[in-house]
Design a protein around this motif. Structure first.
Motif, short mmCIF file in Angstrom:
data_model
loop_
_atom_site.label_atom_id
_atom_site.label_comp_id
_atom_site.label_asym_id
_atom_site.label_seq_id
_atom_site.Cartn_x
_atom_site.Cartn_y
_atom_site.Cartn_z
N ALA A 19 0.92 -0.98 0.04
CA ALA A 19 -0.26 -0.22 0.38
C ALA A 19 0.84 1.56 0.57
CB ALA A 19 -0.97 -0.09 1.58
N THR A 20 1.96 0.88 0.43
CA THR A 20 2.86 2.31 0.38
C THR A 20 3.78 2.87 -0.80
OG1 THR A 20 4.56 1.24 2.55
CG2 THR A 20 2.15 2.40 3.36
N GLY A 21 4.57 0.93 -0.88
CA GLY A 21 5.40 1.24 -1.23
C GLY A 21 6.38 0.70 -0.69
N GLY A 22 6.76 0.69 -0.18
CA GLY A 22 7.90 -0.65 0.93
C GLY A 22 7.68 -2.01 0.17
N ASP A 23 8.95 -1.99 0.90
CA ASP A 23 9.46 -3.67 0.20
C ASP A 23 9.77 -4.15 1.07
OD1 ASP A 23 10.78 -6.13 -1.32
OD2 ASP A 23 12.17 -5.31 -2.34
N ILE A 24 8.78 -5.60 1.26
CA ILE A 24 8.62 -7.06 2.40
C ILE A 24 9.90 -7.24 3.02
CG2 ILE A 24 7.47 -8.32 0.91
CD1 ILE A 24 7.38 -7.46 4.87
N LEU A 81 9.62 -15.86 9.48
CA LEU A 81 9.50 -13.75 8.88
C LEU A 81 9.30 -13.66 7.48
CD1 LEU A 81 8.83 -12.30 11.10
CD2 LEU A 81 11.42 -11.57 10.58
N GLN A 82 8.88 -14.77 6.21
CA GLN A 82 8.99 -14.77 5.44
C GLN A 82 7.55 -14.72 4.53
OE1 GLN A 82 10.29 -17.40 6.17
NE2 GLN A 82 12.53 -16.01 6.15
N ALA A 83 7.01 -13.78 4.34
CA ALA A 83 6.02 -13.38 3.98
C ALA A 83 5.35 -13.90 2.60
CB ALA A 83 5.33 -11.60 3.28
N GLN A 118 4.16 -9.66 -10.42
CA GLN A 118 4.04 -9.05 -8.58
C GLN A 118 4.30 -10.21 -7.84
OE1 GLN A 118 2.21 -6.27 -7.69
NE2 GLN A 118 2.92 -7.17 -5.84
N THR A 119 4.73 -10.48 -7.30
CA THR A 119 5.02 -10.99 -5.72
C THR A 119 4.35 -10.43 -4.24
OG1 THR A 119 6.71 -11.86 -4.63
CG2 THR A 119 7.69 -9.86 -5.27
N ILE A 120 4.57 -11.26 -3.32
CA ILE A 120 3.79 -10.30 -1.94
C ILE A 120 4.27 -9.34 -1.25
CG2 ILE A 120 3.07 -11.15 0.33
CD1 ILE A 120 1.69 -12.31 -2.35
#
Length: 431
Positions: free
Chosen positions: A225-230, A248-250, A423-425
């Protein structure tokens, strides 16, 4: 020591084989004649790397045997392990039908004092109830020890010989000492406690790990939503030794035989004792939403997938197992069928289990090449090595539309390839 292990499912078989491997004489017992006949031919009813070699070697060494429950003389065994299933009931609690049946059978056929070791995951208070039921009106004395398992499917053989701890709960110190001696060769710290603590340790451990996964997935949604990278976020978090990088893996959530069942059972136990378990309930809710995340991506790209070939790479809830219990693949397939997509699937081990559910409604491809040919979207469900090794050029040359929706983050390089839609999570949508 001569030991019987009742139940040849995932927990029972690994337990029996490992006890034989460290020198005990073990009889694995089941009510299913097909399972017993398979095992006598050194064929495992579960897929677990390395298990069949151990079955064969210990059987041939005379330390391991397999028998129907009706053919076993329990008086020949000093210790009996209970490793039958405790599946999730419709109300979310653990179903103890198999446990209660085994208790009845063992009590009826025992004429000498016994130690019963509970490997099955059971609600708080169950082991005390087992002991009470066994000893009521009996001339034989039974002691009970709760010994929960912490095996990971796909690496259970490694885990069973390298345990991080051995938990033993009982109201009898002598019984605990006997079971501790049985496990001595596993060379792990032994936690000696009461029934209730041992039972809670099992549920609390699995619920904590499930919650950690769901927390990472919640943060991944914030990143999108914010442009961060998980991947940057969880890497930064994981370097803190108080947090660590494990679980801790999305991705598209957890599944399998333990986390879904144990989180649900823990909340039911907490409700029974009027304890707030909203943290775990939230983790369960996030996981349910996350399992269909790839379908939500697909809906944004294709307003209508009717008649389009959509391919699933992987079906099992994790690699190195054929287990599809609570796997994301089941929910994804159901959603795609609702949309009238032409669903194709590939998995090295789990296609037979999926076919038992969906029959001829979907197509089962034997190779990755078949799966990708003329496909209009590839959904990555399970991070099998054979899937991780697919070259990006294969997507471009075979697919009708080189579109990868990656639920496990194994093709991150595709993000840099202008010829692939990816597209990834946990990354802001690139499509």
């Amino acid at each position: 020591m001569k030991i019987s292990v009742i139940g040849t499912g995932y927990v029972g078989l690994v337990t029996g084989v490992s006890l034989a491997e460290i020198g005990h004489e073990v009889i694995c017992v089941d009510t299913n004649i097909e399972k017993i006949e398979m095992l006598k031919r050194f064929k495992s009813p579960i897929y677990e790397p390395g298990i069949e070699d151990l079955i064969r070697s210990n059987f041939e060494a005379g330390r391991l045997s397999f028998e129907l429950n009706t053919a076993v003389n329990y008086d020949e065994c000093e210790v009996i392990y209970l490793a039958v299933g405790t599946p999730q009931a419709e109300d979310g609690t653990a179903d103890l039908t198999y446990i209660n049946q085994v208790i009845t059978d063992v009590k009826a056929s025992s004429h000498e004092d016994k130690i019963i070791v509970t490997k099955s995951t059971v609600p708080v208070g169950t082991n005390a109830q087992i002991k009470q039921k066994l000893n009521e009106g009996s001339d034989v004395h039974f002691d009970v020890v709760s010994n929960p398992e912490f095996l990971r499917e796909g690496s259970a053989v490694k885990d069973v010989f390298n345990p991080e701890r051995i938990v033993l709960g009982s109201d009898n110190e002598t019984a605990i000492k006997v079971v501790a001696d049985i496990n001595e060769k596993f060379d792990a710290p032994v936690i000696q406690t009461n029934f209730e603590s041992a039972e809670i340790i099992k549920y609390a451990s699995n619920a904590f790990l499930a919650t950690k996964i769901s927390y990472a997935n919640m943060i991944s949604n914030l990143c999108e939503a914010t442009g961060g990278d998980i991947y940057a976020v969880t890497y930064g978090m994981g370097l803190d030794h108080r947090i660590g990088d494990k679980f801790l893996q999305a991705g598209i959530g957890y599944g399998g035989s333990c986390f879904p069942k144990d989180t649900s059972a823990l909340t039911k136990i907490a409700d029974k004792y009027q304890v707030d378990s909203s943290i775990v309930k939230s983790a369960m809710k996030i996981n349910e939403q996350q399992q269909t995340k790839l379908v939500s991506y697909l809906d944004q790209i294709y307003p209508n997938v009717k008649g389009k070939k959509i391919s699933l790479l992987g079906l099992a809830f994790k690699p190195e197992t054929d287990d599809i219990r609570d796997a994301a693949s089941i929910k994804v397939i159901n959603e795609l069928l609702k949309r009238d997509a032409e669903v194709h699937v590939f998995d090295p081990e789990a296609m037979g289990n999926i076919k038992n559910i969906f029959g001829e409604k979907i197509t089962y491809d034997e190779t990755v090449d078949e799966l990708l040919q003329d496909s209009e979207a590839a959904l990555v469900i399970t991070e099998w090595e054979v899937i991780k090794k697919i070259d990006l050029s294969e997507f471009k040359s075979k697919m009708k539309r080189p579109l990868i929706l990656d639920g496990r983050g194994i093709f991150l390089d595709a993000d840099e390839d202008s010829d692939i839609e990816y597209q990834t999570i946990g990354r802001k949508g690139a499509i």
